[in-house]
Scaffold this motif. Structure first.
Motif, short mmCIF file in Angstrom:
data_model
loop_
_atom_site.label_atom_id
_atom_site.label_comp_id
_atom_site.label_asym_id
_atom_site.label_seq_id
_atom_site.Cartn_x
_atom_site.Cartn_y
_atom_site.Cartn_z
N GLY A 48 -19.56 -18.23 -0.07
CA GLY A 48 -19.90 -18.15 1.26
C GLY A 48 -19.09 -17.08 1.93
O GLY A 48 -19.30 -16.73 3.00
N ARG A 49 -18.00 -16.80 1.21
CA ARG A 49 -17.11 -15.74 1.91
C ARG A 49 -17.44 -14.16 1.31
O ARG A 49 -18.42 -14.14 0.37
CB ARG A 49 -15.77 -15.72 1.25
N PRO A 50 -17.17 -13.28 2.19
CA PRO A 50 -17.73 -11.87 2.11
C PRO A 50 -16.95 -11.43 0.73
O PRO A 50 -15.65 -11.79 0.48
CB PRO A 50 -17.18 -10.97 3.04
N TYR A 52 -16.00 -8.56 -0.10
CA TYR A 52 -14.69 -7.86 0.30
C TYR A 52 -13.58 -8.50 0.36
O TYR A 52 -12.39 -8.03 0.03
CB TYR A 52 -14.76 -7.12 1.73
N GLU A 53 -13.48 -9.68 0.64
CA GLU A 53 -12.19 -10.76 0.90
C GLU A 53 -11.82 -11.06 -0.60
O GLU A 53 -10.85 -11.52 -0.85
CB GLU A 53 -12.66 -11.86 1.53
N GLY A 56 -8.32 -10.16 -2.06
CA GLY A 56 -7.16 -10.77 -1.20
C GLY A 56 -7.25 -12.50 -1.62
O GLY A 56 -5.97 -12.87 -1.70
N LEU A 57 -8.30 -12.99 -1.75
CA LEU A 57 -8.60 -14.48 -1.88
C LEU A 57 -7.91 -14.81 -3.51
O LEU A 57 -7.16 -15.47 -3.58
CB LEU A 57 -9.78 -14.70 -1.57
N ARG A 60 -4.48 -14.87 -4.67
CA ARG A 60 -3.80 -16.11 -4.30
C ARG A 60 -4.00 -17.11 -5.49
O ARG A 60 -3.48 -18.25 -5.46
CB ARG A 60 -4.36 -16.79 -3.07
N ALA A 166 -2.53 -7.29 -1.31
CA ALA A 166 -4.12 -7.18 -1.53
C ALA A 166 -4.53 -5.72 -1.15
O ALA A 166 -5.41 -5.33 -0.52
CB ALA A 166 -4.48 -7.97 -0.03
N VAL A 169 -8.77 -2.78 -3.58
CA VAL A 169 -9.89 -3.08 -2.80
C VAL A 169 -11.30 -2.72 -3.53
O VAL A 169 -11.15 -1.98 -4.33
CB VAL A 169 -10.19 -2.51 -1.23
N PRO A 170 -12.48 -3.11 -3.24
CA PRO A 170 -14.04 -2.65 -3.89
C PRO A 170 -13.70 -1.17 -3.54
O PRO A 170 -13.48 -0.96 -2.56
CB PRO A 170 -14.69 -3.68 -3.11
N LEU A 174 -5.81 0.50 -1.12
CA LEU A 174 -5.66 0.97 0.12
C LEU A 174 -4.86 2.10 0.42
O LEU A 174 -4.84 2.80 1.68
CB LEU A 174 -4.91 -0.30 1.02
N ARG A 359 -10.14 5.97 -2.27
CA ARG A 359 -11.16 5.01 -2.13
C ARG A 359 -12.75 5.56 -1.93
O ARG A 359 -12.76 6.57 -0.94
CB ARG A 359 -10.58 4.46 -0.87
N LEU A 391 -22.33 -12.09 0.92
CA LEU A 391 -21.57 -13.17 0.76
C LEU A 391 -21.54 -13.78 -0.58
O LEU A 391 -22.65 -13.81 -1.15
CB LEU A 391 -22.07 -14.27 1.90
#
Lengths: 474, 163, 238, 551
Positions: A48-50, A52-53, A56-57, A60, A166, A169-170, A174, A359, A391
């Protein structure tokens, strides 16, 4: 009457787990298992999370190898976007991946395994740690600490912080390392190379003094799986998958990591939270394979950098065919560190490392994406399904420690049979069982996505399941 | 001459009644709640298309219309079930054991706020229906039952074929 | 325009008639905390963070809605106010799933800043862990209800500045949530002009630009004052 | 209709009624309706026809007669008897009014001299049970609209306000703000357009006074509002009535139509220059709309979210215009005050709380129902003399003020019931719900019940109320499950302080009251739930017990 020894918690590994050793009526070790008793459920968490996250997720998942997860996750994201990542960004990613390998291997070798090697398997447990090593050989210990620092410093300079960066990124990264960062890194190189010489020349004679351990702690034939360049050289970031057998013959080559599901199966056992991946054509559990430093050196033809190639040629001499002794993970780790430092130097001397074209941007173009790379402990796959809004619908993470799971269980059993005498248990016996696990440098937080630190427990049980002996350290 | 009348003449009468209600308030946005009351009376509930029509006619943003409709518990955005139980959970009824009635309905698979197993029973709870002297009170299909018991609920459910 | 003198936190300050206590305080560097207020939009006094003590008034007053009066004596940071504000921040953190580490606004978030400045190092309340969706159906933006604190800045900017009134609050109490139009996915809204003002005023990572990753989002609120002033003074004419 | 014509109409109707052999008043309040009053009414009506007594026996519906626990109730005017638990089979006896025939009903006759009646003073409820709420003539016969006539013909707006001020009447909706002062505030406002709003959004669980007044005597409220409109200079009134009160809505609609037809409302009232319209606004199920700023938002067609005060509605209310908001009972007190004078009203009650108060008695008490007593009557009188005491078990607490109020323990039974005294002991007057609890009621669970109510009814605008009620309910819920610690009591107190001091409106500010008062007087019950995982009242199912039961 059968007995069972349980080592719980197993110490000096990443995460927490339990070893149980079962003793038969004759008082001999009948079997042993390595349980991972924690559960984290990252795969569920990200639903359910995007997408893109995800980098970062996923960073962890683990405090030791967050970079690997960021990379695999970013690469899966690249696929979802359907973009070509700018070459400068690829170089940034490679740089950080080498740094990650360097710091993680340094931790595994100097902090976690060196105490066994330098101080002895039977030395006093309270001394058997990095502080004990510092006391015995301060220069050696300090070099280890500095090497780890070096790796972490690169990650910090490139990623913005030491752990859980993080920055991947896709579509790229950064920010770039920048000129100042590059200059600083270059100043570290000479010392790092020197330290590797010291470490390797220190380890080799030690290995000669441990023939029993080398031959009996996880020495058995399996397949080896790793990423290589299309030419067959050592490769950590992007390449094809090659599998060799114990004799060193290539079983499969040029496999596309995107199609991992066609050749890797995932079994599960109720006594452990870690999955049991296997090579599909040979079935479960026959298709057991090892990944990580040992596998990579067995699979690759050469390293592609002069110093590492020299060491690698010598390494390959240690065995006919593939090197099957899990104990040699340690040496393989040092050779990889050396290789990483050489590669870092190359990248730092490449002017493109300062490019700001790092990027590629795009909208969502695919609903499924797989990213893979070589993490310190072995090949890592992130497999994402997203809905049309980007998502996450489903994530599957195939982690190095899980892929080594079958082999680790075999190593535990082999070590227990050889070294554990249930009638008179000594701490050193159980330490060897743990040390067998430490060869693989398992990262349980990754493979099960566990929370917190829960060191391992060893339990000795008879075949009725009664607890006879329990060892718990924290 | 065709046998069947043109489609426009068999137009739903409810639309006209709703239109009349809105014009009574001069299509003023201030009358939104009154219009929603009328719409719910006519249609039984407030589906999105109906809310959209009301928003257009009253010249209100659609999100505001839904915002208002969803604020008040009286308005239902879902179709109503064939049978409705409203258990009063006012203080007097609560003290008199109204929770037992909710449990009795719960046992039959009909949970508060949802429709029952066969989708023909809906269970609601009310904050005091003002029949405190008759606690616990239950409104079953619009009829107030004083001093209701789980047995009464069981009998009613059996009668309408919900087990 | 007449001027009024009042005392805020022991300092004698002046403000123009019709100005709020909040505005005068900020003009003089007294930064009263806030979440629902944003310069250029109407005030609702919902977050209760800008409450202040005013001598002679029984209740605490939302400074964003309280007009200055001659001789007013205001205290903005008494121990009582600070402890209330801290608990309010904790209530917000426990209410939904605020996971800073993976949030696009990490490091730039107003809620996070408040937590830091009020010493919220842990939350004393039970996390409610509601199961809330993320809507990324819009081409350029997304809304993550987990990070929404219902400050309604987005609702107000969309209504008052953009004039689209795409957003509103649906439901009530703890079930309240932000909706676009009739609760359809944002991407299907036929009123949204994709202007992005809502994204810019959102104090947390609830509204974000798509494609931005963890800690990458920077929000610009300067435009609001500019637009509002330009509109009031009709700066585009002549 | 002129004032003279109104007076003539009154005389005419009174004479007509006196000429009848019998008037049978059948209670048609919601309470009696739910125990079969409708069927009974039809049976009596059929019986009148069957006996051919249409000419001299009249059947009327009436408002609440008070003793809801004995419904359905029927009053027979001929023998001045009130009967309870009447069945359709009794119709013949009631119609005939033959002493022999009514013998069968004798055991169901209710003693009108019992303390239930004798200790009451009825001002607001004077007409309830005696006037048919659906007949304007009935209300007129009982002196209805005389006060409006008096105000329009013999008084100036200022006179009316002065009379109300003199009466000492205070708002009956809860907070008890002096009504006269509020009227004066609105009267003094300069704008031409002003509004009068009747708050009939009675939402406290356990309170049904306003509903009974609206159902039983709707014209009284209309008359009170019209007088208010005259006094403050408004031409438009709104009654914001709960959507749940179907019967009240219906009777109000009927009453408004009747009054408009007779020029008692609308243009040129009683042939004077005063015009006043009343429109109904039907609520849609939101307790918070009882809060005046939320109520205003709701009448304006918006979400019922309160806003910060000041400005108060007398300055800026509906659509920004000066607005007078009073509740049903307050307006119902107005006609008698105008008729009899402020001094008369002030002679009833205590020094600071004048007049009477209507209470809805419910819970563990013998005579559940509607009562009206002078301010200052003790709780003991209300509960034990009028209410008839506790049916079984022992008195534990009386809850007043609904979710904003508190629980009053036994030691305060002799406290006189007035605004100030109740606040002193940790409760409030509220709108008049009075719920009695015995030793089988768990005070922690009661606190949880009210917190759940506030949580469900919180509008969600301000954070302390929206999220704080959730957390407080969470703690109380865990307490009732035996899953709480001592720290939770402290957090409950901390949160109570936060809600009380920082919430935007009254709902949030008073939501902690039930918790605070039970914590004050029944702390031992809380401690038993936490320390011993035990519910002293034996009501709460503890987690550990549930687990045992499962195993």
């Amino acid at each position: 009457m059968g007995e069972r020894i349980v080592i719980h918690p197993v110490t000096r590994i990443e995460g927490h787990a339990k070893i149980s050793i079962n003793v038969d009526d004759a008082g001999e070790v009948s079997s042993a298992q390595f349980h991972v008793t924690e559960f984290r459920g990252f795969e569920k968490l990200c639903e359910g999370r995007p997408f893109y996250e995800m980098p970062g997720l996923m960073s962890r998942v683990c405090g030791i190898c967050p970079v690997s997860h960021v990379l695999a996750s970013s690469k899966a994201g690249d696929r979802l976007l359907g973009v070509e990542v700018p070459s400068a960004a690829v170089k940034q990613r490679r740089l950080v991946n080498y740094a990650q390998l360097l710091q993680s291997h340094a931790l595994s070798f100097f902090h976690l395994s060196a105490p066994d090697l330098l101080l002895g398997m039977d030395s006093a447990p309270e001394k058997r740690n990095i502080f004990g090593v510092l006391e015995r050989d301060p220069d050696f210990a300090r070099r280890g600490i500095r090497l780890r620092q070096f790796g972490q410093r690169i990650i910090e300079l490139a990623g913005g912080k030491r752990i859980h960066p993080a920055w991947g990124v896709p579509g790229g990264v950064l920010h770039s390392i920048g000129a100042a960062g590059r200059d600083e890194i270059l100043t570290w190189i000479p010392e790092a190379l020197e330290s590797m010489d010291v470490a390797i020349s220190r380890l080799k004679p030690l290995l000669d003094s441990l023939p029993q351990e080398i031959e009996n702690m996880g020495n058995f034939p399996t397949l080896f799986l790793a990423t290589v360049t299309p030419e067959g050289d050592l490769e950590y970031y992007d390449g094809v998958i090659r599998i060799v057998d114990a004799e060193g013959n290539t079983v499969a080559d040029g496999l596309d990591p995107m199609r991992y599901a066609t050749f890797l199966g995932e079994a599960s056992e109720e006594w452990s939270y870690v999955k049991f991946p296997y090579y599909k054509p040979l079935g479960y559990p026959g298709g057991k394979y090892r990944v990580g430093p040992l596998a990579r050196l067995n699979v690759a033809r050469s390293a592609g950098t002069p110093r590492a190639d020299r060491e690698m040629r010598e390494f390959k001499q240690r065995s006919q065919g593939a090197v099957c002794q899990s104990f040699h993970y340690h040496l393989a780790r040092l050779i990889e560190m050396l290789h990483s430092i050489e590669r870092i130097q190359e990248l730092m001397e490449d002017p493109e490392i300062l490019s700001e074209h790092i990027r590629a941007k795009a909208m969502l173009n695919r609903l499924e994406g797989i990213g893979s790379c070589e993490a310190p402990r072995g090949t890592l796959f992130h497999h994402y399904h997203v809905d049309s809004d980007g998502l996450m619908k489903k994530a599957n993470l195939l982690i190095a420690t899980a892929q080594n799971n079958l082999a680790m269980n075999m190593a535990v059993e082999q070590t227990a049979r050889r070294f554990v005498t249930p009638r008179s248990i000594e701490e050193g016996m159980l330490n060897r069982v743990e040390a067998a696990i430490r060869c693989f440098d398992p990262c349980l937080s990754c493979s099960t996505h566990a929370i917190g630190q829960m060191p391992l427990i060893i339990e000795l049980r008879n075949h009725a399941g009664d607890l006879l002996h329990r060892l718990e350290r924290s | 001459m065709t046998a069947s009348p043109p489609a426009a003449t068999v137009k739903d009468n409810r639309e006209k009644l709703l239109e009349r209600a809105m014009s009574r308030y001069q299509y003023s946005g201030d009358a939104l709640i009154e219009v929603l009351h009328t719409a719910q009376e006519l249609y039984g509930f407030l589906p999105p298309a109906l809310l959209k029509t009301i928003a257009h006619k009253l010249r209100l943003p659609a999100s505001r219309v839904l915002g208002v409709a969803s604020f008040y518990h009286f308005f239902s955005l879902q179709p109503k079930a064939a049978h409705t139980f409203v258990v009063c959970l006012g203080t007097a009824c609560y003290v008199a054991g109204a929770l037992g009635l909710v449990e009795a309905l719960d046992r039959s698979g009909a949970k508060p706020g949802s429709s029952g197993a066969k989708n023909d029973v809906s269970v609601q709870t009310a904050r005091c229906i003002g029949a405190c002297g008759l606690a616990p009170a239950l409104i079953y299909d619009g009829v107030v039952h004083a001093r209701a018991t789980p047995q009464l609920i069981k009998a009613e459910l059996e009668r309408i074929g919900v087990k | 325009m007449s001027v009024k003198t009042l005392e805020i936190d022991g300092r004698m300050l002046t403000g123009r008639t019709g100005e709020t206590v909040f505005a005068v305080a900020w003009d003089h560097g007294i930064q009263i905390p806030r979440l629902c207020h944003v310069g250029g939009l109407s005030d609702v006094g919902a977050c209760r963070l800008c409450l202040v003590e005013i001598e002679g008034r029984k209740r605490l007053q939302a400074s964003c809605l309280t007009l200055i009066e001659e001789g007013m004596v205001v205290k903005t940071a008494t121990p009582k106010l600070k402890s209330h504000r801290k608990l309010i921040v904790e209530l917000l953190l426990a209410e939904r799933n605020h996971v800073c580490s993976v949030c696009v606004m990490n490091g730039e978030c107003e809620l996070q800043d408040l937590a830091a400045s009020h010493g919220v190092d842990h939350v004393r309340l039970r996390y409610q862990f509601p199961s809330l969706p993320v809507d990324t159906s819009h081409e350029r933006f997304g809304i993550d209800h987990n990070r929404c604190i219902l400050c309604t800045r987005c609702v107000r900017v969309c209504d008052e500045v953009e004039g689209a009134h795409t957003w509103d609050v649906c439901g009530r109490g703890t079930a309240s949530h932000i909706i676009s139009d009739l609760g359809e996915p944002w991407g299907e809204s036929d009123t949204c002009t994709s202007c992005g003002k809502c994204v810019q005023v959102c104090p947390t990572g609830a509204l974000f630009s798509k494609g931005k990753t963890v800690a990458e989002m920077r929000k610009d609120r300067g435009f609001l004052k500019y637009i509002v002033t330009a509109r009031e003074k009709k700066q585009w004419i002549g | 209709m002129t004032f003279e014509e109104l007076c003539g109409k009154q005389t005419e109707e009174v004479e007509r009624q006196q000429a009848l052999k019998n008037r049978i008043m059948c209670c048609t309040a919601a309470g009696c309706l739910s125990c079969g009053a409708d069927g009974l009414r039809q049976a009596i009506s059929a019986e009148i026809a069957a006996q051919g007594r249409q000419a001299d026996v009249e059947l009327c519906g009436s408002g609440c007669m008070g003793m809801c626990s004995r419904g359905p109730l029927v009053l027979s005017a001929a023998c001045n008897r009130l009967y309870g638990n009447v069945a359709p089979a009794d119709a013949a006896a009631l119609v005939s009014a033959d002493p022999a025939a009514t013998e069968t009903l004798a055991d169901r006759a209710i003693d009108l001299d019992s303390p239930f009646f004798s200790k009451q003073t009825r001002i607001v409820l004077a007409n309830s049970g005696h006037v048919d709420p659906e007949k304007l003539a009935d209300y007129i016969a009982a002196g209805g609209y005389q006060s409006l006539g008096k105000a329009l013909t013999a008084m100036s707006p200022r006179d009316v306000v002065e009379e109300v001020k003199k009466s000492g009447l205070r708002g009956r909706g809860g907070a008890g703000y002096p009504t006269g002062l509020k009227w004066e505030l609105v009267m003094k406002q300069i704008p031409q357009v002003k509004y009068v709003v009747c708050n009939a959004d009675e939402g406290d669980p356990g309170a049904f006074m306003d509903r009974s007044v609206l159902e039983g005597d709707p014209h009284r409220v209309l008359e009170g509002m019209a007088i208010a409109g005259f006094a403050v200079g408004a031409q438009q009134g709104f009654i914001y009535v709960r959507g749940e009160y179907g019967l009240a809505i219906q009777r109000l609609q009927t009453a408004i139509k009747q009054a408009e037809r007779e020029h008692l409302l609308g243009a040129r009232i009683l042939d004077s220059g005063f015009q006043f319209r009343i429109d109904l606004r039907v609520g849609a199920g939101a307790f918070v709309c009882g809060e005046e700023t939320a109520l205003i938002a709701s009448i304006e067609g918006k979400r019922g979210e309160p806003r910060q005060r000041p400005p108060y509605p007398p300055e800026s209310g509906l659509w920004g215009a000066p607005t007078l908001i009073n509740n049903v009972e307050t307006f119902a007190n107005i006609p008698p005050i105008v008729q009899n004078g402020g001094d008369w009203f002030a002679s009833v009650g205590t020094a600071s709380s004048k007049g009477t108060k209507v209470f809805a008695l419910a819970g563990k008490i013998v005579n559940t129902g509607l009562i009206e007593v002078p301010m200052g009557t003790t709780l003991r009188t209300i509960l034990f003399d009028i209410g008839g005491g506790i049916p079984e078990g022992k008195f534990k607490a009386a809850q007043t003020g609904g979710p904003s109020g508190g629980c009053i323990p036994e030691q305060f039974l002799d406290t006189p019931v007035d605004y100030e005294s109740l606040v002193t002991i940790g409760s409030i007057m509220g709108s008049g719900g009075l719920i009695v609890m015995d030793d089988k009621s768990c005070m922690v669970d009661v606190a949880r019940f009210f917190m759940e109510f506030c949580m469900d009814e919180s509008c969600g605008k301000c954070i302390p109320c929206r999220a704080g009620t959730v957390q407080m309910h969470d703690i109380l819920h865990r307490m009732t499950r035996g899953d709480a610690t001592e720290d939770d009591i402290e957090m409950l107190e901390t949160l109570s302080g936060l809600l009380r001091e920082t919430s935007l409106c009254g709902l949030g500010q008073t939501a902690p009251n039930p918790v605070m008062s039970t914590l004050k007087y029944f702390r031992d019950e809380y401690e038993a739930h936490i320390r011993e995982r035990r519910c002293p009242a034996g009501l709460c199912q503890m987690e550990s017990q549930l687990e045992e039961a499962m195993a």
